[in-house]
Every structure is written in C-alpha cells, then in structure tokens.
Design a protein around this motif. Structure first.
Motif, mmCIF file in Angstrom:
data_model
loop_
_atom_site.group_PDB
_atom_site.id
_atom_site.type_symbol
_atom_site.label_atom_id
_atom_site.label_comp_id
_atom_site.label_asym_id
_atom_site.label_seq_id
_atom_site.Cartn_x
_atom_site.Cartn_y
_atom_site.Cartn_z
ATOM 1 N N ILE A 84 34.555 16.564 45.274
ATOM 2 C CA ILE A 84 34.395 18.015 45.380
ATOM 3 C C ILE A 84 35.538 18.738 44.688
ATOM 4 N N SER A 85 36.742 18.218 44.814
ATOM 5 C CA SER A 85 37.908 18.908 44.247
ATOM 6 C C SER A 85 37.830 19.007 42.726
ATOM 7 N N ASP A 86 37.066 18.131 42.086
ATOM 8 C CA ASP A 86 36.870 18.248 40.644
ATOM 9 C C ASP A 86 36.240 19.597 40.287
ATOM 10 N N TYR A 87 35.484 20.155 41.216
ATOM 11 C CA TYR A 87 34.825 21.431 40.978
ATOM 12 C C TYR A 87 35.699 22.611 41.366
ATOM 13 N N ALA A 88 36.807 22.365 42.026
ATOM 14 C CA ALA A 88 37.728 23.450 42.398
ATOM 15 C C ALA A 88 38.258 24.146 41.156
ATOM 16 N N LYS A 89 38.419 23.399 40.066
ATOM 17 C CA LYS A 89 38.861 24.007 38.806
ATOM 18 C C LYS A 89 37.844 25.046 38.350
ATOM 19 N N PHE A 90 36.571 24.724 38.490
ATOM 20 C CA PHE A 90 35.513 25.664 38.118
ATOM 21 C C PHE A 90 35.570 26.895 39.006
ATOM 22 N N TRP A 91 35.698 26.676 40.331
ATOM 23 C CA TRP A 91 35.760 27.802 41.255
ATOM 24 C C TRP A 91 36.977 28.655 40.958
ATOM 25 N N GLY A 92 38.106 28.017 40.705
ATOM 26 C CA GLY A 92 39.331 28.760 40.392
ATOM 27 C C GLY A 92 39.164 29.609 39.150
ATOM 28 N N ALA A 93 38.566 29.037 38.119
ATOM 29 C CA ALA A 93 38.340 29.779 36.876
ATOM 30 C C ALA A 93 37.373 30.941 37.116
ATOM 31 N N SER A 94 36.352 30.705 37.931
ATOM 32 C CA SER A 94 35.390 31.770 38.230
ATOM 33 C C SER A 94 36.052 32.907 38.987
ATOM 34 N N PHE A 95 36.889 32.568 39.960
ATOM 35 C CA PHE A 95 37.580 33.600 40.726
ATOM 36 C C PHE A 95 38.601 34.331 39.867
ATOM 37 N N ASP A 96 39.256 33.614 38.963
ATOM 38 C CA ASP A 96 40.197 34.268 38.054
ATOM 39 C C ASP A 96 39.468 35.263 37.154
ATOM 40 N N ALA A 97 38.290 34.874 36.648
ATOM 41 C CA ALA A 97 37.506 35.770 35.795
ATOM 42 C C ALA A 97 37.051 36.991 36.585
ATOM 43 N N LEU A 98 36.624 36.784 37.828
ATOM 44 C CA LEU A 98 36.215 37.909 38.674
ATOM 45 C C LEU A 98 37.403 38.835 38.930
ATOM 46 N N SER A 99 38.546 38.271 39.185
ATOM 47 C CA SER A 99 39.755 39.066 39.410
ATOM 48 C C SER A 99 40.081 39.917 38.184
ATOM 49 N N ASP A 100 39.939 39.321 36.995
ATOM 50 C CA ASP A 100 40.195 40.062 35.755
ATOM 51 C C ASP A 100 39.228 41.236 35.603
ATOM 52 N N VAL A 101 37.947 41.013 35.905
ATOM 53 C CA VAL A 101 36.945 42.079 35.802
ATOM 54 C C VAL A 101 37.251 43.191 36.799
ATOM 55 N N ALA A 103 40.141 43.952 38.101
ATOM 56 C CA ALA A 103 41.356 44.645 37.658
ATOM 57 C C ALA A 103 41.028 45.625 36.537
ATOM 58 N N GLU A 104 40.152 45.210 35.619
ATOM 59 C CA GLU A 104 39.748 46.086 34.517
ATOM 60 C C GLU A 104 39.001 47.306 35.040
ATOM 61 N N ILE A 105 38.108 47.103 35.996
ATOM 62 C CA ILE A 105 37.356 48.225 36.580
ATOM 63 C C ILE A 105 38.307 49.178 37.285
ATOM 64 N N THR A 106 39.232 48.636 38.044
ATOM 65 C CA THR A 106 40.205 49.467 38.762
ATOM 66 C C THR A 106 41.061 50.264 37.789
ATOM 67 N N THR A 108 40.273 51.154 34.717
ATOM 68 C CA THR A 108 39.420 52.161 34.091
ATOM 69 C C THR A 108 39.190 53.333 35.028
ATOM 70 N N GLU A 109 38.896 53.049 36.303
ATOM 71 C CA GLU A 109 38.663 54.126 37.266
ATOM 72 C C GLU A 109 39.926 54.950 37.489
ATOM 73 N N THR A 110 41.070 54.292 37.563
ATOM 74 C CA THR A 110 42.343 55.002 37.742
ATOM 75 C C THR A 110 42.618 55.890 36.537
ATOM 76 N N SER A 111 42.355 55.365 35.357
ATOM 77 C CA SER A 111 42.577 56.126 34.130
ATOM 78 C C SER A 111 41.665 57.348 34.085
ATOM 79 N N MET A 112 40.393 57.174 34.480
ATOM 80 C CA MET A 112 39.453 58.278 34.467
ATOM 81 C C MET A 112 39.833 59.332 35.511
ATOM 82 N N THR A 113 40.317 58.914 36.659
ATOM 83 C CA THR A 113 40.747 59.853 37.700
ATOM 84 C C THR A 113 41.966 60.637 37.248
ATOM 85 N N ASP A 114 42.898 59.952 36.593
ATOM 86 C CA ASP A 114 44.120 60.615 36.084
ATOM 87 C C ASP A 114 43.774 61.668 35.039
ATOM 88 N N LYS A 115 42.705 61.434 34.281
ATOM 89 C CA LYS A 115 42.303 62.374 33.239
ATOM 90 C C LYS A 115 41.389 63.470 33.786
#
Length: 119
Positions: A84-101, A103-106, A108-115
C-alpha cells in the motif's frame, strides 16, 4: 512475497468480523470461545473466520490438549502495508497538486478583493 499471499491477506481483511478478530488477537492469544463473545454468531462461524485467517497466515493456532489458542501473526500485514505504501507517493503527489490549486485560487481571490473586483 507471492501475489497469491497478498491476495489472501486482502481477502481475509475484507471482512469486518475478521478484522475485529485480528484486533482482539493484537492484545494476546484467545480461544474460539473468547473470540466469539462479542459476536452474535456460533463457535462454528468464528472457526470458519479463523480458518480464513489461518489460510492467509495472519493467525496461527496452538495445541495444548483441548486448548487451541489463536495467535496473531502480523507479518503478512507488514507486507500488505509495504504494498500500500507504494501508492502513498501517488497520494502525496495528488495532495500536493490539490494544495497548489487551492493556493492559486486563494491568491487570485485575494488579488481580486484587493483590487475591489467581485465575482
């Protein structure tokens, strides 16, 4: 570890009663009667579950006259965990990608609110 052993391990773990039996055996050996206590099932039914666990090599049975305690053997669980732990790398990468998305949304929203922009 042969694939058939891994399959037997996962098949044995698929049943909640067998998982509960393993959890009980993690605290020490027990007889069929002791294992049957929390369940509304016969000794024969518990014995069938034990046979599945024995086939998966998750449980061994001793013999001392008529006393046949069951004992947990966690080695197959360690092998399943490694698989199972072999797939933890996949889960970690998926969660990292979700975190990046997120962060990008946040950002963008902060930038739009500031403007002073609203959606």
């Amino acid at each position: 570890m042969p694939a058939d052993q891994l399959s037997r391990t996962f098949a044995a773990l698929a049943d909640p009663t067998r998982r509960a039996i393993l959890a009980r055996l993690a605290h020490g050996e027990a007889t069929v009667g002791q294992l049957a206590e929390p369940f509304a099932m016969s000794f024969a039914a518990v014995s069938k579950h034990l046979r599945v666990l024995e086939a998966a090599e998750l449980v061994s049975r001793g013999r001392n006259a008529q006393y046949r305690p069951a004992t947990l053997d966690a080695r197959p669980l360690a092998n399943a965990c490694a698989w199972i732990s072999d797939y933890a790398k996949f889960w970690g990468a998926s969660f990292d990608a979700l975190s990046d998305v997120l962060a990008e949304i946040t950002t963008t929203e902060t930038s739009m609110t500031d403007k002073g922009e609203t959606s």
